[in-house]
Scaffold this active site. Structure first.
Site, PDB file in Angstrom:
ATOM      1  CE1 TYR A   1      -7.504   2.544   8.963  1.00 50.14           C
ATOM      2  CE2 TYR A   1      -8.309   4.339  10.347  1.00 50.14           C
ATOM      3  CZ  TYR A   1      -7.276   3.716   9.673  1.00 50.14           C
ATOM      4  OH  TYR A   1      -6.013   4.266   9.710  1.00 50.14           O
TER       5      TYR A   1
ATOM      6  N   GLY B   1       0.834  -1.209   0.000  1.00 52.77           N
ATOM      7  CA  GLY B   1       0.000   0.000   0.000  1.00 52.77           C
ATOM      8  C   GLY B   1       0.861   1.249   0.000  1.00 52.77           C
ATOM      9  N   GLY B   2       2.001   1.158  -0.696  1.00 57.51           N
ATOM     10  CA  GLY B   2       3.027   2.194  -0.579  1.00 57.51           C
ATOM     11  C   GLY B   2       2.807   3.452  -1.396  1.00 57.51           C
TER      12      GLY B   2
HETATM   13  C1  AKB Z   1      -8.255   8.568   9.091  1.00 52.69           C
HETATM   14  O1  AKB Z   1      -8.699   9.704   9.264  1.00 52.69           O
HETATM   15  O2  AKB Z   1      -8.959   7.581   8.850  1.00 52.69           O
HETATM   16  C2  AKB Z   1      -6.762   8.353   9.225  1.00 52.69           C
HETATM   17  C3  AKB Z   1      -6.425   7.901  10.611  1.00 52.69           C
HETATM   18  C4  AKB Z   1      -6.540   8.833  11.743  1.00 52.69           C
HETATM   19  O3  AKB Z   1      -6.057   6.779  10.780  1.00 52.69           O
HETATM   20  N1  AKB Z   1      -6.053   9.539   8.910  1.00 52.69           N
END
Ligand code: AKB
Length: 314
Positions: free
Chosen positions: A138, A8-9
């Site tokens: 995430y 993912g570079g």
């Molecule tokens: C995001 O906003 O999802 C990223 C993070 C804080 O990991 N920049």
């Protein structure tokens, strides 16, 4: 001799981490991989992180010793397809950890994030060890990833190291799909349009860091002797904290005609679930972390570099 693969570079962090790694280890020893083609790169390989056969092939064929595993879908874009985000973020990491478990690679870097924070995380000076119940897929994948890293370290002796990055501010490559992206977009729009419509409210305070500090932290963590790395989930890491109103004021001090409007969208709720400031004293004690860039330095550096980069559009 180390041989490094960055997954993912081609993103915001990777594109600058690659430069720093190549300066240290030589371009021929640092492979940039990504799902998107990068024609201009002198040592590029196309890699979908879900293709574990191809990943293993690259590692074996090129004698890779370290992986900086950056491939991931971020907080805002991750919400559009939670299942895919979980698949990419989780299974990608497990494949990389297994390469170390099987003795093919010696060291792994795994980026975690403030997105692991949630409703019950203390919002000020967030401690290293506290409640992390993130609200985004995430965040869930990153806190789970941290636990897997710790597990592989304890169970199989894998040398995996990690920091919890705050929002990263940089001018070379734009971030995509994050909640902290506003803190980069604001500089582009200030220079190109003279105004910015912010997707977070004026008083949303978040932890942030300039890219040079983020890259230095990463390299310092990876280069420290293993006995200094006492936390194998992920280290809290901090530099500055500010609100959109505060950064707008700094920009106005340098570009007096700049104006800002606020139109919060779904990313506001994500930002509200994250902390405002971080206690990173363990990173400072264990491996000597210290940030260099404050908000004035960041503002000066972003404006001067973007003015040159965007001069045709201004
Ligand atoms: C995001 O906003 O999802 C990223 C993070 C804080 O990991 N920049």
């Amino acid at each position: 001799m180390e041989k490094i693969l960055v997954t993912g570079g081609a993103g915001q962090l990777g594109s600058e981490l690659i430069l720093a790694l190549r300066l240290k280890y030589g371009t021929e020893n640092v492979i940039l991989s990504d799902i998107k083609e990068s024609n201009n790169d002198p040592n590029f390989m196309m890699l979908d992180i879900l293709n574990k056969v191809r990943l293993r092939e690259i590692v074996e064929d090129h004698g890779i010793t370290q992986i900086y595993h950056l491939a991931a879908i971020l907080s805002a874009s991750g919400e559009w397809d939670p299942k895919k985000t979980w698949n990419v973020n989780m299974n990608g990491l497990i494949s990389v950890l297994n390469l170390a478990k099987d003795g093919l690679i010696k060291k792994i870097f795994f980026p975690s994030t403030i997105a692991i924070h949630g409703q019950y995380t203390p919002k000020q000076n967030t401690p290293q060890f506290t409640d992390f119940s993130p609200s985004t897929v995430y965040g869930i994948s990153k806190i789970s990833g941290e636990l897997w890293c710790n597990y592989y370290h304890n169970r199989y002796g894998v040398d995996v190291r990690s920091v919890r990055y705050p929002g990263i501010i940089s001018w070379k490559t734009k971030p995509h799909g994050g909640t902290t992206d506003y803190a980069v977009e604001i500089f582009y729009d200030a220079i190109e349009k003279g105004s910015y419509e912010c997707f977070l409210s004026a008083e949303t305070k978040l932890p942030m860091m300039y890219i040079d500090d983020a890259i230095r932290a990463t390299l310092e963590l990876m280069e420290n002797p293993a006995e200094n790395i006492k936390i194998r989930t992920s280290y809290n890491l901090a530099a500055v904290s500010f609100t959109p109103a505060e950064i707008a004021k700094k920009i106005q001090e340098r570009l007096p005609k700049f104006s800002i409007q606020y139109k919060p969208d779904f990313r506001q709720e994500i930002a509200n679930s994250w902390s405002q400031s971080i206690d990173d004293s363990l990173a400072r004690t264990d491996w000597g972390w210290n940030h260099n860039f404050d908000l004035d330095d960041i503002t000066d550096t972003m404006i001067s570099n973007l003015k040159i980069k965007l001069q045709d559009n201004v």
